[in-house]
Design a protein around this motif. Structure first.
Motif, PDB file in Angstrom:
ATOM      1  N   SER A   2       0.844  -1.194   0.000  1.00 53.69           N
ATOM      2  CA  SER A   2       0.000   0.000   0.000  1.00 53.69           C
ATOM      3  C   SER A   2       0.875   1.238   0.000  1.00 53.69           C
ATOM      4  CB  SER A   2      -0.913   0.016   1.230  1.00 53.69           C
ATOM      5  OG  SER A   2      -1.813  -1.068   1.206  1.00 53.69           O
ATOM      6  N   LYS A   3       0.365   2.271  -0.628  1.00 47.86           N
ATOM      7  CA  LYS A   3       1.067   3.548  -0.702  1.00 47.86           C
ATOM      8  C   LYS A   3       0.306   4.565   0.129  1.00 47.86           C
ATOM      9  CE  LYS A   3       2.542   6.994  -4.148  1.00 47.86           C
ATOM     10  NZ  LYS A   3       2.575   7.298  -5.608  1.00 47.86           N
ATOM     11  N   LEU A  34       3.308  -3.029   3.772  1.00 48.90           N
ATOM     12  CA  LEU A  34       2.701  -4.254   3.267  1.00 48.90           C
ATOM     13  C   LEU A  34       1.176  -4.160   3.251  1.00 48.90           C
ATOM     14  CD1 LEU A  34       4.747  -7.117   4.967  1.00 48.90           C
ATOM     15  CD2 LEU A  34       4.744  -6.526   2.532  1.00 48.90           C
ATOM     16  N   ALA A  35       0.576  -4.763   2.244  1.00 48.53           N
ATOM     17  CA  ALA A  35      -0.862  -5.001   2.220  1.00 48.53           C
ATOM     18  C   ALA A  35      -1.096  -6.473   2.571  1.00 48.53           C
ATOM     19  CB  ALA A  35      -1.432  -4.683   0.841  1.00 48.53           C
ATOM     20  N   GLN A  92       0.459 -12.408   2.799  1.00 51.06           N
ATOM     21  CA  GLN A  92       0.147 -13.784   2.416  1.00 51.06           C
ATOM     22  C   GLN A  92       1.234 -14.359   1.514  1.00 51.06           C
ATOM     23  OE1 GLN A  92      -3.731 -13.161   0.695  1.00 51.06           O
ATOM     24  NE2 GLN A  92      -4.798 -13.480   2.642  1.00 51.06           N
ATOM     25  N   PHE A  93       1.731 -13.533   0.589  1.00 51.49           N
ATOM     26  CA  PHE A  93       2.803 -14.012  -0.284  1.00 51.49           C
ATOM     27  C   PHE A  93       4.052 -14.361   0.523  1.00 51.49           C
ATOM     28  CE2 PHE A  93       6.724 -13.307  -2.583  1.00 51.49           C
ATOM     29  CZ  PHE A  93       6.556 -14.106  -3.704  1.00 51.49           C
ATOM     30  N   THR A 134      -0.825  -4.119   8.462  1.00 43.77           N
ATOM     31  CA  THR A 134      -1.122  -3.743   7.073  1.00 43.77           C
ATOM     32  C   THR A 134      -1.802  -2.380   6.990  1.00 43.77           C
ATOM     33  OG1 THR A 134      -3.219  -4.956   7.202  1.00 43.77           O
ATOM     34  CG2 THR A 134      -1.309  -6.137   6.303  1.00 43.77           C
ATOM     35  N   SER A 135      -1.755  -1.641   8.077  1.00 42.41           N
ATOM     36  CA  SER A 135      -2.308  -0.288   8.078  1.00 42.41           C
ATOM     37  C   SER A 135      -1.493   0.564   9.036  1.00 42.41           C
ATOM     38  CB  SER A 135      -3.783  -0.297   8.499  1.00 42.41           C
ATOM     39  OG  SER A 135      -3.918  -0.785   9.823  1.00 42.41           O
ATOM     40  N   ILE A 136      -1.668   1.858   8.930  1.00 41.15           N
ATOM     41  CA  ILE A 136      -0.945   2.797   9.784  1.00 41.15           C
ATOM     42  C   ILE A 136      -1.937   3.395  10.768  1.00 41.15           C
ATOM     43  CG2 ILE A 136       0.400   4.926   9.840  1.00 41.15           C
ATOM     44  CD1 ILE A 136       1.398   4.231   7.048  1.00 41.15           C
TER      45      ILE A 136
END
Length: 311
Positions: free
Chosen positions: A52-53, A72-73, A78-79, A94-96
């Motif tokens: 994510s940007k 990371l998203a 998962q990858f 996965t979030s800020i």
């Protein structure tokens, strides 16, 4: 589509949480002089949902250039979990939580990168690193049992919390010591005296309760060290004077970011106590014959080897 050139980017974001393009270019594409490859691959990873940007502009800690940041998203986590066969990646943030602190998160990431490079040149081992957004025990299958560095230590008569920017565990000669990082930014509304007043009670109570042992069960010592990284020497010395007046002053070590490099971080005399004008290394390597067993954990040389605080 993920390429082999993208995996280091995802792994770096999994390790450092938040990075801008310049940092990613330096760590993952060092031969990409003009940044074209870095920009192209980051755009592709954002488009495909792996990262994510954050479009909020921030100030780069080094070159003062506004730049977006990346993290990371869910698909990226998962990858990584599948690629490295490690489900701990699934618990990565996965979030800020606080976008207004982007500059601060970048500064913490830069310090983490510095430490990693210092470790690569040393016999010291970095056993664990945990950012404030991460879980200390991500492998626990029960989400309710996962814990973070943030600790509410007392509720009455006055609430006391401890909220490190990160925590890490270093091993020297078989002994493992806990370090907490406080990344100072010298903000206008946070004078050195206010920082000391806010931070000291939490770490003093953390030590009294020995809570660091719950957060880092692998430690072999009853003490921990708090490392404060200041943006310059003047701010570093102001913080030292302020913390010297507080209970638990001996827990703290202070350094200026201008003096920290991979070569100086661990073993050079760039870290200051509150009660001495003579800098010391953060870690002193000691011969195995000097520190050899659990029976020596309380000996002074063991604590000195890890720059750990004495009660």
């Amino acid at each position: 589509m993920i390429t082999t050139r993208d995996i280091p980017v995802l792994a770096a974001l999994g390790r450092y949480f938040l990075m801008n393009r310049r940092m990613i270019q330096q760590e993952c594409y060092p031969t990409d002089v003009d940044g074209r490859l870095s920009r192209r691959r980051l755009s592709a990873l954002v488009r495909d949902g792996y990262i994510s940007k954050q479009r909020m502009l921030v100030v780069n800690p080094r070159d003062e250039t506004p730049a977006p940041v990346y993290h990371l998203a869910k698909q990226g986590c998962q990858f990584l979990a599948e690629h490295f066969e490690d489900d701990r990646y699934l618990a990565k943030p996965t979030s800020i939580a606080q976008p207004m602190h982007l500059y601060h998160y970048l500064a913490v990431a830069n310090t983490h990168i510095l430490l990693d490079k210092a470790i690569a040149q040393s016999e010291v081992k970095l056993m664990t690193w945990c950012n404030e957004q991460e879980f200390l025990n991500p492998e626990n299958p029960d989400p309710k049992q996962r814990i973070r560095l943030y600790a509410e230590l007392k509720t009455a008569p006055k609430k006391i919390i401890c909220a490190p920017d990160s925590g890490f565990l270093l091993e020297v000669d078989g002994h493992r010591g806990v370090f907490y990082l406080e990344q100072d930014r010298d903000r206008d509304n946070y004078s050195h005296n206010r920082v000391a007043a806010l931070k000291s009670p939490g770490y003093t109570e953390l030590h009294r309760q020995q809570r660091h042992r719950k957060q880092f069960p692998a430690t072999t010592l009853n003490r921990f060290t708090v490392v404060m990284v200041a943006p310059n020497e003047k701010r570093r010395d102001a913080l030292r004077r302020a913390f010297h007046k507080k209970t638990g002053a001996d827990f703290w070590r202070f350094a200026s970011l201008t003096e920290l490099t991979p070569q100086t971080f661990l073993h050079e005399r760039v870290w200051y106590r509150t009660d001495s004008a003579e800098p010391q290394p953060l870690v002193k390597t000691t011969a195995p014959s000097t520190i050899s067993s659990e029976l020596t954990l309380n000996r002074e040389e063991t604590d000195n080897a890890l720059a750990l605080s004495k009660p």
